[in-house]
Design a protein around this motif. Structure first.
Motif, mmCIF file in Angstrom:
data_model
loop_
_atom_site.group_PDB
_atom_site.id
_atom_site.type_symbol
_atom_site.label_atom_id
_atom_site.label_comp_id
_atom_site.label_asym_id
_atom_site.label_seq_id
_atom_site.Cartn_x
_atom_site.Cartn_y
_atom_site.Cartn_z
ATOM 1 N N THR A 177 -0.287 -11.402 23.531
ATOM 2 C CA THR A 177 0.272 -11.980 22.155
ATOM 3 C C THR A 177 0.244 -13.792 22.080
ATOM 4 O OG1 THR A 177 2.758 -12.343 22.371
ATOM 5 C CG2 THR A 177 1.924 -10.400 22.257
ATOM 6 N N ALA A 178 0.734 -14.097 21.097
ATOM 7 C CA ALA A 178 -0.064 -15.428 20.585
ATOM 8 C C ALA A 178 1.505 -15.973 20.986
ATOM 9 C CB ALA A 178 -0.017 -15.551 19.165
ATOM 10 N N ASP A 179 2.642 -15.413 21.299
ATOM 11 C CA ASP A 179 4.376 -16.058 21.940
ATOM 12 C C ASP A 179 3.907 -16.088 23.534
ATOM 13 O OD1 ASP A 179 4.589 -16.801 19.292
ATOM 14 O OD2 ASP A 179 6.216 -14.813 19.287
ATOM 15 N N ASP A 180 2.935 -15.756 23.762
ATOM 16 C CA ASP A 180 2.526 -15.811 25.153
ATOM 17 C C ASP A 180 2.001 -16.793 25.817
ATOM 18 O OD1 ASP A 180 4.387 -12.966 25.306
ATOM 19 O OD2 ASP A 180 2.078 -12.091 25.470
ATOM 20 N N GLU A 181 3.054 -17.926 25.250
ATOM 21 C CA GLU A 181 2.789 -20.069 25.710
ATOM 22 C C GLU A 181 3.689 -20.289 26.618
ATOM 23 O OE1 GLU A 181 2.410 -20.354 21.761
ATOM 24 O OE2 GLU A 181 4.201 -21.787 22.118
ATOM 25 N N PHE A 182 3.435 -21.222 27.736
ATOM 26 C CA PHE A 182 4.336 -21.548 28.185
ATOM 27 C C PHE A 182 3.748 -23.102 28.341
ATOM 28 C CE2 PHE A 182 1.971 -19.585 31.814
ATOM 29 C CZ PHE A 182 1.398 -21.685 32.271
ATOM 30 N N ASP A 208 10.325 -16.170 22.158
ATOM 31 C CA ASP A 208 9.382 -15.013 22.277
ATOM 32 C C ASP A 208 8.372 -14.401 23.007
ATOM 33 O OD1 ASP A 208 11.625 -14.602 20.158
ATOM 34 O OD2 ASP A 208 9.886 -14.638 18.692
ATOM 35 N N GLY A 209 8.023 -14.895 23.959
ATOM 36 C CA GLY A 209 6.843 -14.914 25.164
ATOM 37 C C GLY A 209 7.346 -13.954 26.118
ATOM 38 N N ILE A 210 6.114 -13.713 26.962
ATOM 39 C CA ILE A 210 7.112 -12.751 28.250
ATOM 40 C C ILE A 210 7.301 -13.630 29.069
ATOM 41 C CG2 ILE A 210 5.093 -11.416 27.853
ATOM 42 C CD1 ILE A 210 3.128 -12.489 30.070
ATOM 43 N N PHE A 211 6.850 -15.189 29.413
ATOM 44 C CA PHE A 211 7.687 -16.132 30.211
ATOM 45 C C PHE A 211 8.898 -16.643 29.855
ATOM 46 C CE2 PHE A 211 2.782 -16.400 29.432
ATOM 47 C CZ PHE A 211 2.519 -15.959 30.982
ATOM 48 N N SER A 212 9.575 -16.056 28.393
ATOM 49 C CA SER A 212 11.055 -16.837 28.339
ATOM 50 C C SER A 212 11.847 -16.054 29.204
ATOM 51 C CB SER A 212 11.281 -16.098 27.066
ATOM 52 O OG SER A 212 11.483 -14.841 27.011
#
Length: 201
Positions: A35-40, A90-94
């Motif tokens: 997703t667009a929010d899967d960022e870090f 909201d991403g998976i790395f949170s």
């Protein structure tokens, strides 16, 4: 003669109050995933001393020149030879991040790490934003650079395949509250002063 010799020896002794230039900085940026929010954003400290990030900021810039504060750090430290993981809330790395932000990265952005006095510690840009030489990274890619121990310098940023391992040391939990910027801040103008070799991308 003795006084001259004594003064010469004193000049050879390093000052205890001399400020150490920061060598910590941005080591990885992932701008999207499933997703667009899967960022870090990963900040690394390869030094033998801890890095106090209190008052530092992560700021993104768009092609229109607008700048938004992603995060202003509270009392938080990166221990020697370690790194800090910061991700979109909201991403998976949170779930494994030390700090969270709410304004997403995107294609054609520039990212700044700013010191408390607003000077640029370092920066990286990608896509079509002015000065970038890096392509927009894909869902399975990351922008990354490595600390080169032999030369005590950072390599250039490159877009490369993302491997879910941390390249800079053991994850260090945040030791203080980190404020979350939910809304875009007023545009900021980074100072042209560069504390590290600024990467012109």
């Amino acid at each position: 003669m003795g006084i001259v010799l004594l003064l010469s020896l004193l000049l050879l002794i390093p000052s205890q109050t001399q400020a150490q230039e920061p060598i910590f900085g941005i080591s990885q940026v992932k701008t999207q995933g499933a997703t667009a929010d899967d960022e870090f954003i990963e900040l690394s400290n390869p030094a033998e001393f801890s890095a106090d990030l209190s008052g530092y900021k992560l700021v993104k810039e768009t092609t229109s020149g607008n700048q938004y504060t992603l995060l202003t750090f509270g009392q938080i430290t990166i221990e020697p030879r370690s790194y800090l993981l910061i991700s979109h809330r909201d991403g998976i790395f949170s779930v494994s991040a030390d700090a969270l932000y709410g304004t997403a990265l995107a294609d054609n952005n520039r990212l700044y790490l700013l010191a408390p006095d607003a000077s640029v510690v370092n920066t990286v840009a990608w896509g079509t934003i002015t000065g970038s030489t890096l392509a927009n990274p894909g869902k399975e890619e990351v922008i990354a650079r490595d600390w080169q121990q032999a030369t005590q310098t950072w390599s250039s940023f490159q877009v490369e395949p993302f491997v879910q391992t941390h390249r800079s040391g053991d994850l260090v939990p945040a030791n203080g509250q980190v404020p979350l910027e939910n809304e875009p801040a007023e545009p900021e103008t980074p100072s042209p002063t560069v504390r590290m070799n600024e990467v012109s991308l």
